[in-house]
Design an enzyme around this catalytic site. Structure first.
Site, PDB file in Angstrom:
ATOM      1  N   LEU A  53      28.866  31.191  31.051  1.00  0.00           N
ATOM      2  CA  LEU A  53      29.698  32.389  31.007  1.00  0.00           C
ATOM      3  C   LEU A  53      30.761  32.239  32.089  1.00  0.00           C
ATOM      4  O   LEU A  53      30.515  31.637  33.131  1.00  0.00           O
ATOM      5  CB  LEU A  53      28.873  33.655  31.287  1.00  0.00           C
ATOM      6  CG  LEU A  53      27.806  34.061  30.274  1.00  0.00           C
ATOM      7  CD1 LEU A  53      27.052  35.289  30.785  1.00  0.00           C
ATOM      8  CD2 LEU A  53      28.408  34.344  28.908  1.00  0.00           C
ATOM      9  N   ASP A  54      31.944  32.800  31.844  1.00  0.00           N
ATOM     10  CA  ASP A  54      32.980  32.809  32.871  1.00  0.00           C
ATOM     11  C   ASP A  54      32.455  33.495  34.126  1.00  0.00           C
ATOM     12  O   ASP A  54      31.583  34.379  34.052  1.00  0.00           O
ATOM     13  CB  ASP A  54      34.228  33.564  32.383  1.00  0.00           C
ATOM     14  CG  ASP A  54      34.983  32.819  31.288  1.00  0.00           C
ATOM     15  OD1 ASP A  54      34.727  31.623  31.099  1.00  0.00           O
ATOM     16  OD2 ASP A  54      35.820  33.456  30.627  1.00  0.00           O
ATOM     17  N   LYS A  55      33.003  33.131  35.257  1.00  0.00           N
ATOM     18  CA  LYS A  55      32.572  33.682  36.542  1.00  0.00           C
ATOM     19  C   LYS A  55      32.538  35.205  36.534  1.00  0.00           C
ATOM     20  O   LYS A  55      31.571  35.828  36.989  1.00  0.00           O
ATOM     21  CB  LYS A  55      33.506  33.192  37.648  1.00  0.00           C
ATOM     22  CG  LYS A  55      33.190  33.759  39.029  1.00  0.00           C
ATOM     23  CD  LYS A  55      34.192  33.267  40.064  1.00  0.00           C
ATOM     24  CE  LYS A  55      33.952  33.923  41.403  1.00  0.00           C
ATOM     25  NZ  LYS A  55      34.927  33.471  42.430  1.00  0.00           N
TER      26      LYS A  55
END
Length: 242
Positions: A53-55
């Site tokens: 997942l993106d940060k």
């Protein structure tokens, strides 16, 4: 971060986490920032990345505890057998309220770390649905059939409704209570803090077949900042109806 508070499920093969926003899924190239994978390695020793997942995206993420489980789970992502649902807050009111964005995604030719819509890119398909509309903002559900980098973010930008506080594909602006409430007053000695100051995207659920051929759906409640924002938007919406 207390890891145990974020565990949704675990067994001998895998661990499912409700990842907080602002935490890297895996270490970056520089290795200076803390990552979820590093925290899991400290707790379990050997750990395997299944997906990311993106940060700034919160929500459901799976890590495998052994090579066999890693191969079994990863293959489902590669074969697009998983069912992934996300929630998010976008700027504006999408019309139509339900639809799909089918647009190939490729790395941006100039801007490092960004993606772009390009005919030579990899196929990407996102279904979207408006769950609630508040005028300036809308609460959305997204189903992604592919797992391209920044897929939801760039697809929503493509149709003109970027995600709130998206610094890459939107205006990057947070949601402030003062912007929602005209009569909002803040002490002259205080600096207003946003009620939602990060990318408004949450991985709400993931359906996958576990080792042993048991299909299971993992659900992660939206984080506190998103819930508080929706509560405020709903209050304002109801006041306007009176």
């Amino acid at each position: 971060m207390k890891l145990s508070q974020h565990i949704i499920f675990e067994n001998d093969d895998l661990v499912v986490i409700n990842k907080p926003s602002g935490l890297l899924s895996i270490p970056d190239r520089e290795g200076k920032e803390q990552s979820l994978k590093a925290l899991l390695q400290q707790a379990y020793g050997q750990i395997f990345t299944v997906h990311r997942l993106d940060k700034d995206t919160s929500g459901v993420i799976i890590f495998a505890k052994n090579e066999a489980a890693h191969k079994f789970l990863s293959q489902q992502f590669e074969d697009r057998q998983t069912e992934k649902l996300y929630n998010g807050i976008v700027i504006g009111e999408p019309a139509p309220e339900e639809g799909s964005v089918d647009a190939p995604i490729a790395p941006h030719p100039v801007k490092l770390g960004m993606m772009t819509i390009h005919r030579s890119g990899k196929a990407a398909l996102t279904d979207y649905k408006v769950l609630d509309s508040f005028g300036t903002y809308s609460w959305m559900e997204f189903r992604i059939h592919t797992g391209r980098t920044h897929q939801i973010r760039i697809h929503m930008k493509e149709i003109g409704y970027p995600l709130v506080a998206d610094e890459l594909y939107g205006d990057g602006k947070p949601i402030l209570l003062s912007a929602l409430k005209p009569k909002f007053k803040l002490s002259k000695y205080a600096e207003e803090q946003p009620i939602l100051g990060r990318l408004a995207l949450h991985a709400a659920s993931l359906s996958i077949i576990l080792p042993g051929n048991i299909k299971q759906t993992f659900v992660a409640e939206a984080p506190k900042d998103m819930r508080a924002t929706l509560q405020q938007l709903e209050k304002i919406k109801q006041k306007k109806k009176r």
